[in-house]
Design a protein around this motif. Structure first.
Motif, short mmCIF file in Angstrom:
data_model
loop_
_atom_site.label_atom_id
_atom_site.label_comp_id
_atom_site.label_asym_id
_atom_site.label_seq_id
_atom_site.Cartn_x
_atom_site.Cartn_y
_atom_site.Cartn_z
N LYS A 164 0.19 5.37 -9.93
CA LYS A 164 0.13 6.79 -9.58
C LYS A 164 -0.64 7.00 -8.27
N LEU B 86 1.55 5.88 -5.35
CA LEU B 86 2.57 6.89 -5.03
C LEU B 86 1.96 8.06 -4.27
N LEU B 87 0.74 8.46 -4.66
CA LEU B 87 0.05 9.54 -3.97
C LEU B 87 -0.28 9.15 -2.53
N ASP C 27 9.03 9.09 -4.23
CA ASP C 27 7.66 8.85 -4.69
C ASP C 27 7.11 10.05 -5.44
N TYR C 28 7.42 11.24 -4.97
CA TYR C 28 6.97 12.45 -5.65
C TYR C 28 7.57 12.55 -7.04
N TRP D 23 5.85 10.07 -9.19
CA TRP D 23 4.48 10.50 -9.44
C TRP D 23 4.44 11.55 -10.54
#
Length: 161
Positions: free
Chosen positions: A81, A84-85, A154-155, A158
């Motif tokens: 996570k 990804l952020l 990615d969002y 996430w």
């Protein structure tokens, strides 16, 4: 696989072919110069132009494959996570603005070269320098598209994590 993925994948394949041609060209040029004492300004400039293609078009492919530069000593220990952020923030605040800036500046740069019909200043050099200069904004358009796609992906990952 969507259109952006396919485009960038084939751009990577094209870049690999150009790199192979570049290697052969450099070997030929070196042999011609050192064994036969002949050389060509146009051939040397073509080597630089092919090198430009390799570098500029490989940028988006490198991002697609996740082979870009990052501080892996820290990144590797982060949770999925957090990774990804970091990827999303990097794209939004670094890759996207920088790409837009290069595209914006590059279009004027290429336009001026085209209007002047810019050519090599060296005798026997290549003409139509605007063609190779046009690769700069084009390559950053590819990078921009890849970064937008990656940011979206990615969002979504996430949010799901």
């Amino acid at each position: 696989m969507n259109l952006i993925d396919k485009t960038i994948k084939y751009l990577g394949y094209f870049t690999a072919i150009v790199l192979a041609v570049l290697v052969l060209l450099v070997v030929y040029d070196a042999m011609a110069r050192y064994l036969f004492s002949t050389g060509s300004v146009a051939l040397q400039e073509l080597e630089w132009h092919l090198f430009d293609i390799v570098i500029l078009f490989a940028i988006a492919y490198t991002l697609r494959e996740g082979a870009h530069v990052r501080v892996d000593i820290f990144y590797a220990s982060f949770s999925q996570k957090t990774k990804l952020l970091i990827n999303t923030i990097s794209s939004l605040f670094f890759i996207l603005p920088f790409s837009l800036l290069i595209i914006y500046i590059g279009i004027d740069f290429v336009s001026m070269s085209f209007i002047q019909n810019e050519a090599s200043s060296n005798p026997g050099g290549l003409e139509h320098r605007f063609l190779v200069k046009s690769l700069m904004p084009l390559s950053f358009i590819f990078l921009l598209l890849q970064a937008i796609k990656d940011t979206k992906d990615d969002y979504m990952k996430w949010r799901a994590a």
